[in-house]
Motif scaffolding. Structure first.
Motif, PDB file in Angstrom:
ATOM      1  N   GLU A   1       0.825  -1.206   0.000  1.00 60.07           N
ATOM      2  CA  GLU A   1       0.000   0.000   0.000  1.00 60.07           C
ATOM      3  C   GLU A   1       0.863   1.262   0.000  1.00 60.07           C
ATOM      4  O   GLU A   1       0.581   2.222  -0.712  1.00 60.07           O
ATOM      5  CB  GLU A   1      -0.919   0.002   1.225  1.00 60.07           C
ATOM      6  N   GLN A   2       1.916   1.264   0.807  1.00 62.80           N
ATOM      7  CA  GLN A   2       2.770   2.446   0.868  1.00 62.80           C
ATOM      8  C   GLN A   2       3.521   2.648  -0.448  1.00 62.80           C
ATOM      9  O   GLN A   2       3.663   3.779  -0.919  1.00 62.80           O
ATOM     10  CB  GLN A   2       3.752   2.319   2.034  1.00 62.80           C
ATOM     11  N   THR A   3       3.979   1.553  -1.040  1.00 62.15           N
ATOM     12  CA  THR A   3       4.663   1.665  -2.339  1.00 62.15           C
ATOM     13  C   THR A   3       3.703   2.177  -3.402  1.00 62.15           C
ATOM     14  O   THR A   3       4.049   3.037  -4.220  1.00 62.15           O
ATOM     15  CB  THR A   3       5.227   0.300  -2.748  1.00 62.15           C
ATOM     16  N   PHE A   4       2.479   1.654  -3.394  1.00 58.80           N
ATOM     17  CA  PHE A   4       1.472   2.118  -4.357  1.00 58.80           C
ATOM     18  C   PHE A   4       1.147   3.597  -4.147  1.00 58.80           C
ATOM     19  O   PHE A   4       1.002   4.358  -5.105  1.00 58.80           O
ATOM     20  CB  PHE A   4       0.210   1.275  -4.222  1.00 58.80           C
ATOM     21  N   ALA A   5       1.022   4.010  -2.871  1.00 58.16           N
ATOM     22  CA  ALA A   5       0.731   5.418  -2.582  1.00 58.16           C
ATOM     23  C   ALA A   5       1.852   6.315  -3.081  1.00 58.16           C
ATOM     24  O   ALA A   5       1.608   7.399  -3.626  1.00 58.16           O
ATOM     25  CB  ALA A   5       0.535   5.608  -1.073  1.00 58.16           C
ATOM     26  N   LEU A   6       3.105   5.879  -2.906  1.00 54.28           N
ATOM     27  CA  LEU A   6       4.240   6.668  -3.392  1.00 54.28           C
ATOM     28  C   LEU A   6       4.216   6.773  -4.908  1.00 54.28           C
ATOM     29  O   LEU A   6       4.404   7.851  -5.483  1.00 54.28           O
ATOM     30  CB  LEU A   6       5.540   6.015  -2.920  1.00 54.28           C
ATOM     31  N   GLU A   7       3.920   5.652  -5.565  1.00 55.36           N
ATOM     32  CA  GLU A   7       3.872   5.648  -7.028  1.00 55.36           C
ATOM     33  C   GLU A   7       2.736   6.514  -7.548  1.00 55.36           C
ATOM     34  O   GLU A   7       2.898   7.282  -8.499  1.00 55.36           O
ATOM     35  CB  GLU A   7       3.728   4.213  -7.522  1.00 55.36           C
TER      36      GLU A   7
ATOM     37  N   PHE B   1      -0.107   6.961   6.583  1.00 57.11           N
ATOM     38  CA  PHE B   1       0.052   5.585   7.044  1.00 57.11           C
ATOM     39  C   PHE B   1       0.599   5.584   8.467  1.00 57.11           C
ATOM     40  O   PHE B   1       1.694   6.088   8.730  1.00 57.11           O
ATOM     41  CB  PHE B   1       1.007   4.815   6.127  1.00 57.11           C
ATOM     42  N   ALA B   2      -0.193   5.014   9.376  1.00 53.56           N
ATOM     43  CA  ALA B   2       0.190   5.039  10.788  1.00 53.56           C
ATOM     44  C   ALA B   2       0.922   3.771  11.215  1.00 53.56           C
ATOM     45  O   ALA B   2       1.505   3.733  12.293  1.00 53.56           O
ATOM     46  CB  ALA B   2      -1.046   5.225  11.670  1.00 53.56           C
ATOM     47  N   ARG B   3       0.902   2.731  10.404  1.00 54.20           N
ATOM     48  CA  ARG B   3       1.513   1.467  10.811  1.00 54.20           C
ATOM     49  C   ARG B   3       3.020   1.595  10.867  1.00 54.20           C
ATOM     50  O   ARG B   3       3.659   2.081   9.942  1.00 54.20           O
ATOM     51  CB  ARG B   3       1.128   0.340   9.854  1.00 54.20           C
ATOM     52  N   LYS B   4       3.598   1.155  11.985  1.00 52.90           N
ATOM     53  CA  LYS B   4       5.038   1.171  12.158  1.00 52.90           C
ATOM     54  C   LYS B   4       5.585  -0.240  11.949  1.00 52.90           C
ATOM     55  O   LYS B   4       4.861  -1.202  11.797  1.00 52.90           O
ATOM     56  CB  LYS B   4       5.398   1.703  13.542  1.00 52.90           C
ATOM     57  N   GLY B   5       6.912  -0.357  12.001  1.00 53.04           N
ATOM     58  CA  GLY B   5       7.539  -1.661  11.850  1.00 53.04           C
ATOM     59  C   GLY B   5       8.140  -1.878  10.481  1.00 53.04           C
ATOM     60  O   GLY B   5       8.681  -2.941  10.206  1.00 53.04           O
ATOM     61  N   LEU B   6       8.021  -0.883   9.553  1.00 53.45           N
ATOM     62  CA  LEU B   6       8.557  -1.009   8.201  1.00 53.45           C
ATOM     63  C   LEU B   6       9.640   0.036   7.968  1.00 53.45           C
ATOM     64  O   LEU B   6       9.556   1.167   8.456  1.00 53.45           O
ATOM     65  CB  LEU B   6       7.448  -0.834   7.159  1.00 53.45           C
ATOM     66  N   LEU B   7      10.652  -0.335   7.210  1.00 55.62           N
ATOM     67  CA  LEU B   7      11.709   0.581   6.803  1.00 55.62           C
ATOM     68  C   LEU B   7      11.811   0.496   5.292  1.00 55.62           C
ATOM     69  O   LEU B   7      12.128  -0.557   4.734  1.00 55.62           O
ATOM     70  CB  LEU B   7      13.038   0.199   7.464  1.00 55.62           C
ATOM     71  N   MET B   8      11.491   1.609   4.614  1.00 58.07           N
ATOM     72  CA  MET B   8      11.481   1.648   3.156  1.00 58.07           C
ATOM     73  C   MET B   8      12.778   2.296   2.660  1.00 58.07           C
ATOM     74  O   MET B   8      13.054   3.452   2.932  1.00 58.07           O
ATOM     75  CB  MET B   8      10.267   2.436   2.653  1.00 58.07           C
TER      76      MET B   8
ATOM     77  N   SER C   1      10.872   5.572   7.604  1.00 62.77           N
ATOM     78  CA  SER C   1      10.115   4.759   8.546  1.00 62.77           C
ATOM     79  C   SER C   1       9.025   5.611   9.160  1.00 62.77           C
ATOM     80  O   SER C   1       9.233   6.800   9.430  1.00 62.77           O
ATOM     81  CB  SER C   1      11.040   4.209   9.641  1.00 62.77           C
ATOM     82  N   ASN C   2       7.816   5.017   9.365  1.00 65.91           N
ATOM     83  CA  ASN C   2       6.725   5.774   9.985  1.00 65.91           C
ATOM     84  C   ASN C   2       7.059   6.188  11.416  1.00 65.91           C
ATOM     85  O   ASN C   2       6.471   7.124  11.959  1.00 65.91           O
ATOM     86  CB  ASN C   2       5.444   4.932   9.997  1.00 65.91           C
ATOM     87  N   GLY C   3       8.000   5.481  12.015  1.00 65.32           N
ATOM     88  CA  GLY C   3       8.355   5.830  13.389  1.00 65.32           C
ATOM     89  C   GLY C   3       9.378   6.938  13.488  1.00 65.32           C
ATOM     90  O   GLY C   3       9.256   7.865  14.295  1.00 65.32           O
ATOM     91  N   THR C   4      10.411   6.888  12.622  1.00 68.55           N
ATOM     92  CA  THR C   4      11.514   7.853  12.721  1.00 68.55           C
ATOM     93  C   THR C   4      11.545   8.860  11.583  1.00 68.55           C
ATOM     94  O   THR C   4      12.305   9.829  11.650  1.00 68.55           O
ATOM     95  CB  THR C   4      12.850   7.088  12.759  1.00 68.55           C
ATOM     96  N   GLY C   5      10.756   8.657  10.530  1.00 70.95           N
ATOM     97  CA  GLY C   5      10.740   9.591   9.415  1.00 70.95           C
ATOM     98  C   GLY C   5      11.851   9.312   8.417  1.00 70.95           C
ATOM     99  O   GLY C   5      12.377   8.197   8.313  1.00 70.95           O
TER     100      GLY C   5
ATOM    101  N   LEU D   1       3.430   9.303   2.171  1.00 74.70           N
ATOM    102  CA  LEU D   1       3.219   8.264   3.188  1.00 74.70           C
ATOM    103  C   LEU D   1       2.768   8.829   4.520  1.00 74.70           C
ATOM    104  O   LEU D   1       2.769   8.121   5.533  1.00 74.70           O
ATOM    105  CB  LEU D   1       4.513   7.458   3.382  1.00 74.70           C
ATOM    106  N   ALA D   2       2.357  10.099   4.534  1.00 74.32           N
ATOM    107  CA  ALA D   2       1.979  10.735   5.805  1.00 74.32           C
ATOM    108  C   ALA D   2       0.744  10.086   6.424  1.00 74.32           C
ATOM    109  O   ALA D   2       0.583  10.076   7.639  1.00 74.32           O
ATOM    110  CB  ALA D   2       1.736  12.230   5.593  1.00 74.32           C
TER     111      ALA D   2
END
Length: 584
Positions: A52-58, A249-256, A274-278, A246-247
């Motif tokens: 979902e995050q990759t699709f949103a970025l695209e 998306f609240a789910r954490k645990g991913l590093l893109m 990362s949603n946690g650290t930006g 990606l603003a």
């Protein structure tokens, strides 16, 4: 205790033992499966979130490229690109955009450089000149070249002032994208670059789209540089693009991880989010860990490799313990419930049998009552029609005769003569209304000439009133039926015509009356939009329900079918052999 009860008791004990064995087994199996599925679900959720995050970025990149293209297309048909109009339009575009800025970069031949700089100074930028960046990173007056591509209009202007006048063709990376854009006649993006006004952020890219003189695009699919006016340019800061896209998306645990492949498949790492650290700038290579997802997306002509990994340890729940406890509790509860159920089983079974018989009896009584009410209603309509025809008809006829006598005894010059003529006309209209009301209540044709004549009369009246062609085809003019069957078929035909008028949007209706060996069949077909299956059994379809109730006393059937845009067919089958509960 008799043999039957002993057998039943043993059967119940066996069932209780089966519940215990099955409950324990299923609890153990479910606990294990839940433990495995929790880990799998956590992995799938991370994968879905990465997708979902990759699709949103695209999509963010695609939508902003489309916005930039529409702006360029509008200026291709505009003779003059005004600074204030450009800034106003660009400001609206940037409000919901991931672009850092929008620029207008005209093409300035060297022969027009001086006039262009003077015009820009008169336009408000008093120190405007075409510049380039030297080896020390300082902006200096651009060296002589055949064509210049200076930044002329830019929005937002604040914080981007240093870019004004900068000749983008003086940068090899930007010049490469310009030439590629001219060659393909469309979008071209630079590789990762550093903006003129930036000092720390090293990764941005420009997206060029050519603007030609009005009419050039209509003459050539991919025009050359001869008609080129300049470029509409979108400025994208990689960090802003990723964070804005990606603003939500609240789910954490991913590093893109994002790498610009450019010409080499190894790519240059742009950074990680990362949603946690930006966003963070990373200059190392991609991690060697197995990725959750790996994909290449198009970033305005450049290929970005998206590499998603875990930002930390995978988090799972302890639901398998809850399943274990719940399983044992459920097994015990089922045992207690089964004991209670066995005690009441016989009572419930008997109650169901009794209530079913009562409901069946009540249903039959209701159907008979409905049939009786329909018959009673037809009798009342017949009586009312007869009384209106006999009583009111005789009075109106007598009144008409009196008026004729009064008119005949008046001279043409008598003022009451014209008034009498008007009253006679009104009386004729009233007589016709009485006849129409009587016919609608109970058509005399049905009693005098039979069902076929009544159907043909109703079809003609329907066609006259609505303009919809209506025809009745009967294999015989002499089809003898008792009064109740005749009026039932006639009323069904009337209801079918009403439905055609209200819902079918048809232009023709055909009714066919045929006589079989033991039944009579009435088919009503139209060429309308066709009834849908879900409409056949809607509670509000009282007309269709009424058709079925009218043929119920004779065990008749009403079949309704329809094809989309090919019409609806109503088929009524009325047996001769069934006498009918209310037939006289």
């Amino acid at each position: 205790m008799d043999t039957k009860n002993i057998f039943l008791q043993n059967k119940r004990l066996l069932l209780l033992a089966s519940i215990v064995i099955a409950g324990v087994g299923l609890t153990a199996f479910s606990t294990y499966e839940t433990y495995i599925s929790e880990r799998s679900l956590a992995q799938h959720e991370l994968t879905d979130s990465a997708e979902e995050q990759t699709f949103a970025l695209e999509q963010a990149l695609v939508s902003n490229i489309a916005i930039l293209k529409s702006l360029a297309a509008s200026y291709s048909a505009t003779p003059d690109i005004n600074r204030y109009a450009f800034n106003e339009v660009a400001d609206r575009l940037l409000q919901n955009s991931v672009m850092q800025a929008v620029e207008w970069i005209p093409r300035v031949p060297d022969s027009k450089r001086k006039r262009f700089e003077q015009a820009a100074q008169r336009d408000g930028d008093h120190i405007f000149e075409i510049k380039e960046m030297n080896e020390q990173g300082q902006l200096v007056r651009a060296r002589k070249r055949n064509d210049y591509f200076p930044v002329y209009h830019i929005e937002p202007y604040k914080s981007n002032e240093p870019s004004t006048g900068f000749d983008v063709a003086s940068s090899p990376a930007r010049l490469k994208a310009i030439r590629h854009s001219i060659n393909i006649g469309g979008f071209a993006a630079t590789e990762g670059i550093k903006l003129v006004e930036e000092r720390e952020e090293p990764y941005s890219f420009l997206l060029f789209y050519p603007v030609y003189e009005p009419g050039v695009l209509s003459r050539s699919t991919v025009p050359d540089s001869s008609g080129l006016r300049g470029f509409v340019v979108g400025v994208f800061r990689v960090r802003d693009v990723v964070e804005k896209a990606l603003a939500g998306f609240a789910r954490k645990g991913l590093l893109m991880w994002i790498a610009d492949l450019d010409e080499s498949r190894s790519g240059r790492l742009l950074g990680a989010y990362s949603n946690g650290t930006g966003w963070s700038v990373v200059r190392d290579k991609l991690p060697q860990d197995r990725p959750i997802m790996e994909r290449v997306i198009d970033a305005g002509g450049q290929s970005w490799k998206i590499y998603v990994t875990h930002a930390g340890a995978m988090v799972t729940t302890n639901n398998y313990l809850l399943v274990l406890i719940s399983g044992f509790l459920l097994t015990g509860t089922l045992l207690m419930l089964m004991v209670s159920i066995f005690r009441r089983h016989a009572e419930i079974e008997q109650t169901v049998i009794t209530r079913t018989a009562e409901l069946k009896t009540a249903h039959e009584q209701f159907r008979k009552l409905a049939s009786h009410l329909l018959t009673f209603r037809e009798e009342e309509r017949t009586n009312i029609a007869r009384e209106i025809h006999d009583e009111l008809g005789q009075i109106l006829t007598a009144l008409k005769m009196e008026l004729y006598w009064f008119r005949d005894n008046c001279t043409d010059r008598d003022p009451t003569f014209d008034k009498t003529e008007a009253m006679l006309h009104t009386l004729d209209t009233m007589i016709l209304s009485v006849k129409r009301i009587c016919a609608e209540l109970r058509p005399s044709l049905l009693d005098d000439f039979g069902l076929v004549a009544a159907l043909e009369w109703q079809a003609k009246e329907f066609q006259k009133r609505t303009g919809i062609e209506c025809a009745v085809i009967a294999e015989s003019e002499d089809i003898a039926l008792d009064n109740n069957r005749s009026i039932a078929l006639f009323r069904i035909f009337q209801e079918a015509l009403t439905n055609v008028l209200k819902h079918a949007k048809a232009t023709t209706v055909t009714a066919r009356l045929t006589k079989g060996s033991d039944n009579i069949i009435l088919e009503v077909m139209d060429n309308g939009k066709g009834i849908e299956n879900e409409q056949l059994f809607k509670p509000q379809c009282f007309g269709l329900l009424g058709m079925r109730e009218r043929v119920y006393p004779w065990d008749g059937k009403v079949e309704i079918s329809g094809d989309k845009n090919r019409g609806t067919t109503i088929k009524v089958i009325m047996p001769f052999s069934a006498p009918g509960a209310l037939t006289k």
